[in-house]
Write a protein that holds these residues in place. Structure first.
Motif, PDB file in Angstrom:
ATOM      1  N   GLU A 194      83.464  31.305  60.634  1.00 44.98           N
ATOM      2  CA  GLU A 194      84.902  31.581  60.629  1.00 44.98           C
ATOM      3  C   GLU A 194      85.289  32.654  61.645  1.00 44.98           C
ATOM      4  OE1 GLU A 194      86.250  32.473  56.731  1.00 44.98           O
ATOM      5  OE2 GLU A 194      85.701  30.521  55.885  1.00 44.98           O
ATOM      6  N   THR A 195      84.469  33.695  61.750  1.00 42.72           N
ATOM      7  CA  THR A 195      84.787  34.774  62.684  1.00 42.72           C
ATOM      8  C   THR A 195      84.744  34.275  64.123  1.00 42.72           C
ATOM      9  OG1 THR A 195      83.887  36.429  61.171  1.00 42.72           O
ATOM     10  CG2 THR A 195      84.129  37.072  63.475  1.00 42.72           C
ATOM     11  N   LEU A 196      83.702  33.533  64.452  1.00 43.75           N
ATOM     12  CA  LEU A 196      83.572  33.000  65.807  1.00 43.75           C
ATOM     13  C   LEU A 196      84.690  32.006  66.111  1.00 43.75           C
ATOM     14  CD1 LEU A 196      82.035  32.689  68.444  1.00 43.75           C
ATOM     15  CD2 LEU A 196      80.616  30.955  67.340  1.00 43.75           C
ATOM     16  N   VAL A 197      84.983  31.130  65.178  1.00 44.85           N
ATOM     17  CA  VAL A 197      86.047  30.136  65.388  1.00 44.85           C
ATOM     18  C   VAL A 197      87.393  30.827  65.611  1.00 44.85           C
ATOM     19  CG1 VAL A 197      87.383  28.315  64.261  1.00 44.85           C
ATOM     20  CG2 VAL A 197      84.887  28.265  64.159  1.00 44.85           C
ATOM     21  N   SER A 198      87.652  31.877  64.850  1.00 44.33           N
ATOM     22  CA  SER A 198      88.903  32.622  65.014  1.00 44.33           C
ATOM     23  C   SER A 198      88.971  33.254  66.396  1.00 44.33           C
ATOM     24  CB  SER A 198      89.006  33.707  63.932  1.00 44.33           C
ATOM     25  OG  SER A 198      90.162  34.491  64.111  1.00 44.33           O
ATOM     26  N   LEU A 199      87.862  33.823  66.855  1.00 43.53           N
ATOM     27  CA  LEU A 199      87.812  34.433  68.187  1.00 43.53           C
ATOM     28  C   LEU A 199      88.039  33.378  69.266  1.00 43.53           C
ATOM     29  CD1 LEU A 199      87.101  36.978  69.937  1.00 43.53           C
ATOM     30  CD2 LEU A 199      84.747  36.118  69.928  1.00 43.53           C
ATOM     31  N   VAL A 200      87.409  32.223  69.113  1.00 45.91           N
ATOM     32  CA  VAL A 200      87.536  31.150  70.102  1.00 45.91           C
ATOM     33  C   VAL A 200      88.961  30.627  70.154  1.00 45.91           C
ATOM     34  CG1 VAL A 200      86.832  28.792  70.656  1.00 45.91           C
ATOM     35  CG2 VAL A 200      85.108  30.473  69.980  1.00 45.91           C
ATOM     36  N   ARG A 201      89.574  30.396  68.999  1.00 49.99           N
ATOM     37  CA  ARG A 201      90.944  29.870  68.974  1.00 49.99           C
ATOM     38  C   ARG A 201      91.920  30.805  69.685  1.00 49.99           C
ATOM     39  NH1 ARG A 201      91.918  25.464  65.971  1.00 49.99           N
ATOM     40  NH2 ARG A 201      90.501  24.887  64.257  1.00 49.99           N
TER      41      ARG A 201
END
Length: 366
Positions: free
Chosen positions: A127-134
């Motif tokens: 979730e943290t990585l996906v949020s950063l990527v988005r």
């Protein structure tokens, strides 16, 4: 011809003694009219237009869809993040990234490599990585059997898959590329560091630190045991494997020693109140979103300490808010500039270590 009514016209004829030419001249002089003449409307300007070809638009959309479709024999154990990946080709991805002022995060997968399956399972679901990527990247994932994937592999001469890299949408250049299994926390840390050092609106060339590249490690499913997922992959791929055999992805990754010892940072000290005498603030840039994050997905938190607290109390605080799934994973804290570990200063006071009202950076230990 004159537009006069019958009574007025008769009056001019009587004055002219019924001479039509004289009467006509009098009318022109008296009424201020110009002789009328038949007029022909000018031809409409020539326009050349092409009817909108709905079939052509449909064909373009169909071609873009087919260009990312993989071969029929591709079977993913863990589904690719299609909800996250940009659906159009690389050219369209670069245009969209430029409009949104985002870097492009590229992932080229190979379904024959177990490490590609692990990326889908462990990295692109974080979730943290996906949020950063988005928020900061346009994500573009393709399989090696798709038209888009094959085109990318040929263009950038890739020989080692899977590959995860950052592309500059302005030039199409790959700024860095990583191969094999990548820990989601390490990748998050690396992308945060990259964003800190680079700005798409800057005219300078992008910067990638070599020390940052060297800090990223590959993790092996290890201790001589084969995971259930890896065993299933071996069966699907037709690979016979025992507990003593090499892992299908062993050639791409480096084994690491898994440390599960409890950190010895002591207890978490009480947080002083705002304005307390001797209280200082320390900003932590983490590799996960803490419970007290100022906004969802944020990886920065600020905490108050007493100047007399020890550096190890800062470690104890970070250790206390670690996500449950990483509660036993060792980490380190670094100063912002220059980058140096605080591990050698655990017994120093925060004030003496020069950390009052400063920012420290978290890093997972290898």
């Amino acid at each position: 011809m004159t537009g006069l009514d019958t009574s007025t016209a008769r009056h001019y004829l009587q004055v002219a003694n019924w001479d039509i030419s004289i009467a006509y001249s009098l009318i022109l002089e008296s009424e201020g009219q110009q002789p009328s003449s038949p007029t022909v409307r000018a031809a409409d300007p020539v326009k050349q237009e092409r009817l909108l070809d709905q079939r052509s638009i449909f064909q373009q959309e169909r071609d873009m869809t087919l260009s990312r479709v993989e071969a029929s024999n591709v079977d993913w154990m863990f589904p690719p993040p299609n909800h996250l990946s940009f659906p159009r080709n690389l050219s369209e991805a670069k245009k969209a990234a430029m409009e949104d002022k985002k870097w492009i995060l590229v992932n080229i997968q190979d379904h024959n490599e177990f490490s590609s399956h692990l990326l889908n399972r462990d990295v692109w679901t974080n979730e943290t990585l996906v949020s950063l990527v988005r928020m900061n990247f346009l994500f573009w994932q393709r399989g090696s059997t798709s038209q888009d994937g094959q085109s990318f592999i040929g263009m950038y001469q890739l020989t080692d898959l899977p590959m995860v890299g950052v592309m500059d949408p302005r030039t199409g250049g790959l700024l860095f590329a990583l191969n094999g299994v990548i820990d989601s926390g390490d990748l998050t840390f690396m992308l945060v560091e990259f964003l800190d050092d680079n700005d798409l609106e800057s005219t300078g060339a992008p910067v990638v630190r070599k020390s940052l590249m060297n800090s990223v490690h590959r993790q092996k499913i290890g201790n001589g045991k084969i995971s259930e997922a890896e065993s299933k992959f071996s069966e699907v791929a037709g690979v016979s494997q025992t507990a003593n055999d090499s892992s299908p992805c062993e050639s791409l990754i480096e084994s690491i020693e898994i440390v599960s010892a409890e950190p010895k940072y002591g207890d978490v000290t009480a947080e002083p109140e705002e304005g307390d005498d001797g209280a200082v603030k320390v900003s932590f840039r983490l590799l996960f979103s803490p419970p007290n994050a100022p906004k969802p997905g944020s990886m920065v938190t600020v905490r108050r300490f007493m100047k007399s607290d020890l550096v190890k109390n800062m470690y104890a605080y970070v250790n206390s808010i670690l996500p449950e799934e990483r509660s036993n994973k060792p980490f380190d804290l670094l100063t912002s500039f220059p980058r140096s570990s605080l591990n050698s200063k655990l017994e120093m006071k925060i004030e003496d270590a020069g950390l009052a009202n400063s920012q420290v950076i978290m890093k997972w230990e290898d």
